[in-house]
Design an enzyme around this catalytic site. Structure first.
Site, PDB file in Angstrom:
ATOM      1  CG  ASP A 273     -14.978 -15.508  28.597  1.00  0.00           C
ATOM      2  OD1 ASP A 273     -15.641 -16.139  27.742  1.00  0.00           O
ATOM      3  OD2 ASP A 273     -14.164 -16.080  29.358  1.00  0.00           O
TER       4      ASP A 273
HETATM    5  C1  BGC Z   1     -14.670 -19.269  28.001  1.00  0.00           C
HETATM    6  C2  BGC Z   1     -14.002 -18.750  26.743  1.00  0.00           C
HETATM    7  C3  BGC Z   1     -14.728 -19.278  25.539  1.00  0.00           C
HETATM    8  C4  BGC Z   1     -16.177 -18.855  25.611  1.00  0.00           C
HETATM    9  C5  BGC Z   1     -17.025 -19.302  24.434  1.00  0.00           C
HETATM   10  C6  BGC Z   1     -16.155 -19.004  27.987  1.00  0.00           C
HETATM   11  O1  BGC Z   1     -16.791 -19.658  29.028  1.00  0.00           O
HETATM   12  O2  BGC Z   1     -14.069 -18.710  29.139  1.00  0.00           O
HETATM   13  O3  BGC Z   1     -12.654 -19.113  26.738  1.00  0.00           O
HETATM   14  O4  BGC Z   1     -14.117 -18.857  24.369  1.00  0.00           O
HETATM   15  O5  BGC Z   1     -16.751 -19.384  26.782  1.00  0.00           O
HETATM   16  O6  BGC Z   1     -17.261 -20.649  24.478  1.00  0.00           O
END
Ligand code: BGC
Length: 732
Positions: A273
Site C-alpha cells: 500500500d
Molecule cells: C490506499 C489504497 C490506495 C492507495 C493509492 C492508499 O492510501 O489505502 O487503497 O490504492 O493509497 O492511492
C-alpha cells in the site's frame, strides 16, 4: 555559469558513462524469445530475467512515480500504469503524479455504487459487469492496473472505509471479490485485491498492531483473499498498512509467504500500500515485490511533515538500497530475482508487452451508464415500509417535500482514494422529480446543512422552513446520511449516529408529516432508534454512484421494485456491535477479542436483537418458500411470488453446524441466489454445498476440518427470517 570548456568535458564524460554502460550490456536481439508472444509467460520471463543486470532488476522493485512502476527502455519493459479504484477509475494528475480527486486536470469516469452497495445487490453477474466497465475505462485512459477490489471485512460500523468493501460476511465478500477479479482480468487489466490483511480501522492505520488469533484470521479476514487467489487466480495483492500480530503487513512473512504463496499458491506479485514499508530486507524477505510509490513523487511526499506524522514509511526499495542490501548479504540476489520474476510474469500474462494500453477508448458510454444505473437500482435496500406507504403514486402524492442535506447534493462515494469524478451525478432531488413526473409538485428544503459544510442560514431557520414545507405536503422525503468528508479513508467515523442535527431534523419532520420517508446515503449503519418508530419508511441507498438519484426516484415510485439485502447487520446502538470495547485499541494495540463472532455471528451468539438483521431487505411484493430438498451436495427450494408485482428475491442459505469440539457460530451464510419472479410465478433455486461450507479452521492442525454430524440447512429471506429448514448428515 560553467565555462564553455568545462561544459564540453561534462557532456563528454556523461556520454562516456552512457557508452560504457551500453557496452557493458549485450545488445538485445530483435527476435529475443521474451519478445515472442507465441511463447508462454514462464519462458519469456526466464529469457528476460537472464538479460537483466542486477541494477536493472533492483530498479523494478519500486515505483517510478506515484502511479507507475519502473519501465526499462533498453529491454523494452513497459511501466505498469495504475489507477485507483475500486468503484470506478479515480482521477489522477499527470501520468505518474499524485492521484487527487481535486486535480486540475480532471479525469472523469463512470461512478458505480460503492462496494457495500454492490454487495447489497447480492448479484454476482452485476458485479462482473461493473468490473468490466471499470476495466474498459482503465484501458481507455491508457492504464493497466486497477487498485481494487477492496475485500476487507466490516468489523465495526465506524470504520471509515466500510463503504469500499463488501460487508461483514466472509462468504459474501469472497463471492463478490472473485466476480470482480475474474471480470477485470478477462479484459487484460491487472486487479489488486486489497488490503491484505485485516485493514478494518483507519484509526492510526499505519501504526496499529492488531492481535488476531489464527482461527479468526482464517475464518473471517482471509476467506475473500483466499478465494481471490484460489478461485480467481488473482494477479496482484496489495498488502495493508496495519500490523498483524506484531508485524507490518508489507514485511509479514506469515501473511505474504506462508499464507499467500505456500498455502494458497499465489503466483502473482504483492504490491505495497502507498507508503507502508519500513525496511529493505524486511519487505523483500517477507515476499513483498513492488514498493509504491517511488521516484521523485515518493521523495517529495515522504518529506512532507503530514506524511511523517501519519506514520507512513517509504523509499526502502530504491535500487541503491536494494543493491546495498544484496552486497551486504541481507538479501539474496535470488530473492530480488524472484520479485522481478513475479512482476514480469503478471505483465506477460496480462499482455502488457504485446498489447499496450495506449488509451483512447470511450469512457462513460450509454452502456456504461446503464450498468451504473442498474447497479444503483439493485443496491438500494428497503428497510421499513409500514402501511405500504411505498411505492408512492403520483396520483396520491401530489405535493412532495424533499428535505435534507443529501437531497440536492449527490453523494456518489465515500472519501479517499476510491472517490471517482463522474461526468454527471443525479441527485436524489433530480431523480425524485423525474420519477414523480410533471404533475407532481416537488418542494425542496435543506432542513440542515451537512456537518462541516457552510450554512446559508441559521440552523433553526432551516429546520423551521423544512417543517413548514413538510406540514403542507402529502409526503415528506428526508434524504440524510454522510458525506465524503465525514466518512472516508484515512479516519474513522466519530460515531454511529447521523452527523450533527440530522436525527433532530427527521424527528421534527416526522412530527409534521405522518408520511415521512427517510432515505439514507452512507457507507455503513447509522443509529436510527430515535426516529425509526415514527417514520413510515426507510430506504438505504449507500453511496450509489452517478445514477443514485435515478435509482432512489425509481424505487420510491415503484418503477424499480427494491431487491437489495443488507450485507451488514444494523445494530440498534454501537454498544451492541460485537467488536464494541475492542476498538480502536489502546496504545496502538487492538485485540480482535470478539474472535470469529463478527457481525451476525456475534448477534446470534449473544442473542442480541439487531435493528435490522444481516440479509434483510423488503420488496413491494411478497415471496413464499416451500419444498426444501436436500440431495447432497445440492439444496433446492421453491420460491413463489405471492404478491401482485414482479420482483426479485435474494434467497439465502445458512448452515447450522452440529455440536462440535470447538465453539462454532449459530449459523453461517453458505449460499445465495437472486431470483426474478412475475406475480404468481414459482421458480426453483439451487445451492451447492461443499466440504468447505461445513468446515471450521482448526488452529491445532493449521487446517480446515469438517466434523461428521447433522447439519441444519436454513433457507430464508434474511439471517433472521428463515422460511425453510432441512437436515443432512455428514459422515466421515
Ligand atoms: C490506499 C489504497 C490506495 C492507495 C493509492 C492508499 O492510501 O489505502 O487503497 O490504492 O493509497 O492511492
Amino acid at each position: 555559469m560553467l565555462p564553455r570548456i568545462a561544459l564540453f568535458f561534462l557532456v563528454l564524460s556523461a556520454a562516456a558513462v552512457v557508452a560504457v554502460r551500453l557496452r557493458a550490456q549485450p545488445a538485445v536481439p530483435a527476435l529475443a524469445p521474451y519478445k515472442n508472444p507465441a511463447l508462454d509467460a514462464e519462458q519469456r520471463v526466464k529469457d528476460l530475467l537472464a538479460r537483466m543486470t542486477p541494477q536493472e532488476k533492483a530498479e523494478m522493485l519500486a515505483g517510478s512515480g506515484w502511479m507507475e512502476s519502473e519501465p526499462n527502455a533498453r529491454l523494452g519493459i513497459p511501466a505498469i500504469k495504475m489507477a485507483d479504484g475500486p468503484m470506478g477509475v479515480r482521477n489522477w494528475r499527470g501520468s505518474s503524479s499524485v492521484t487527487n480527486a481535486a486535480s486540475t486536470v480532471p479525469v472523469t469516469s463512470t461512478a458505480l455504487p460503492a462496494g457495500i452497495g454492490m454487495a447489497a445487490s447480492w448479484d454476482l453477474e452485476l458485479v462482473a459487469r461493473g468490473a468490466r466497465v471499470i476495466a474498459q475505462e482503465v484501458k481507455a485512459l491508457g492504464r493497466d492496473m486497477i487498485l481494487g477490489p477492496t475485500v476487507n471485512i466490516s468489523r465495526v460500523p465506524l470504520w471509515g472505509r466500510n463503504f469500499e468493501g463488501y460487508g461483514e460476511d466472509p462468504y459474501l465478500a469472497a463471492r463478490m471479490g472473485v466476480a470482480y477479479i475474474k471480470s477485470v482480468q478477462a479484459e487484460g487489466v491487472i486487479p489488486s485485491v486489497k488490503h491484505f490483511a485485516a485493514n478494518n480501522e483507519e484509526y492510526e492505520r499505519h501504526r496499529i498492531d492488531e492481535k488476531i488469533d489464527e482461527r479468526t484470521l482464517n475464518e473471517i479476514y482471509f476467506p475473500a483473499f483466499k478465494a481471490a487467489v484460489e478461485e480467481a487466480g488473482v494477479w496482484a495483492v496489495m498488502s495493508a498498512y496495519n500490523k498483524v500480530n506484531g508485524q507490518w503487513c508489507a514485511e509479514n512473512p506469515n501473511l505474504l509467504t506462508d499464507t499467500l504463496r505456500k498455502r494458497w499458491g499465489f503466483r502473482g506479485f504483492v504490491i505495497s500500500d502507498w507508503g507502508s514499508t519500513y525496511s529493505t530486507e524486511g519487505t523483500i524477505n517477507a515476499g513483498m515485490d513492488l514498493e509504491m510509490p517511488g521516484g521523485e513523487a515518493m521523495r517529495i511526499w515522504a518529506n512532507k511533515p503530514e506524511t511523517k506524522l501519519a506514520g507512513n514509511g517509504s523509499g526502502w526499495l530504491t535500487a541503491d538500497k536494494v543493491m546495498a542490501a544484496v552486497s551486504a548479504g541481507r538479501v539474496t540476489q535470488a530473492a530480488v530475482d524472484e520479485g522481478v520474476r513475479r512482476i514480469l510474469h503478471v505483465m506477460f500474462t496480462a499482455g502488457l508487452f504485446d498489447h499496450p494500453h495506449v488509451g483512447g477508448g470511450d469512457v462513460d458510454t450509454p452502456e456504461q451508464r446503464q450498468v451504473a444505473r442498474t447497479a444503483a437500482n439493485e443496491s438500494i435496500v428497503l428497510l421499513k415500509n409500514s402501511g405500504g406507504v411505498l411505492p408512492l403514486s403520483a396520483e396520491k402524492s401530489r405535493k412532495i417535500a424533499v428535505i435534507g442535506p443529501n437531497a440536492a447534493v449527490a453523494r456518489t462515494g465515500g472519501g479517499g482514494s476510491s472517490l471517482v469524478r463522474p461526468e454527471y451525478a443525479i441527485t436524489a432531488l433530480d431523480g425524485i422529480k423525474e420519477a414523480a413526473g410533471p404533475r407532481a409538485d416537488i418542494v425542496h428544503a435543506l432542513g440542515i446543512v451537512m456537518e462541516g459544510e457552510d450554512a446559508a442560514k441559521p440552523p433553526l431557520e432551516l429546520r423551521e422552513e423544512a417543517v413548514a414545507v413538510a406540514r403542507h405536503s402529502d409526503v415528506a422525503i428526508v434524504v440524510v446520511g454522510y458525506s465524503p468528508k465525514l466518512e472516508s479513508e484515512g479516519f474513522d467515523r466519530k460515531s454511529m449516529d447521523l452527523p450533527a442535527g440530522q436525527d433532530e431534523l427527521i424527528e421534527a419532520i416526522a412530527g409534521a408529516n405522518r408520511n415521512t420517508i427517510v432515505v439514507v446515503a452512507a457507507g455503513a449503519p447509522v443509529t436510527m432508534t430515535k426516529w425509526i418508530g415514527r417514520v413510515a419508511a426507510v430506504l438505504y441507498a449507500w453511496y450509489g454512484g452517478q445514477e443514485a438519484g435515478h435509482a432512489i426516484g425509481d424505487v420510491l415510485f415503484g418503477a424499480v421494485n427494491p431487491s437489495g439485502k443488507l450485507p451488514v447487520t444494523f445494530p440498534k446502538a454501537f454498544q451492541d456491535s460485537p467488536a464494541f470495547g475492542h476498538y480502536p485499541g489502546e496504545n496502538l494495540h487492538v485485540e480482535y477479542a470478539e474472535g470469529i463472532y463478527v457481525g451476525y455471528r456475534g448477534f446470534d451468539k449473544h442473542d442480541v436483537e439487531p435493528l435490522f438483521p444481516f440479509g434483510h431487505g423488503l420488496s413491494y411484493t411478497t415471496f413464499d418458500y416451500s419444498g426444501l430438498k436436500i440431495a447432497f451436495p445440492t439444496v433446492s427450494v421453491s420460491v413463489r411470488n405471492s404478491g401482485t408485482r414482479a420482483g426479485t428475491e435474494v434467497a439465502q442459505l445458512y448452515l447450522q453446524p452440529p455440536p462440535s469440539r470447538v465453539d462454532r457460530p449459530v449459523k453461517e451464510l453458505k449460499g445465495f441466489a437472486r431470483v426474478m419472479l412475475q406475480p404468481g410465478e414459482t421458480k426453483t433455486v439451487s445451492f451447492m454445498l461443499d466440504k468447505a461450507a461445513m468446515s471450521y479452521y482448526d488452529s491445532a492442525v493449521h487446517d480446515w476440518v469438517a466434523e461428521p454430524g447433522r447439519f441444519t440447512v436454513l433457507v430464508g429471506a434474511s439471517s433472521r427470517d428463515i422460511r425453510a429448514t432441512g437436515e443432512f448428515e455428514l459422515v466421515r
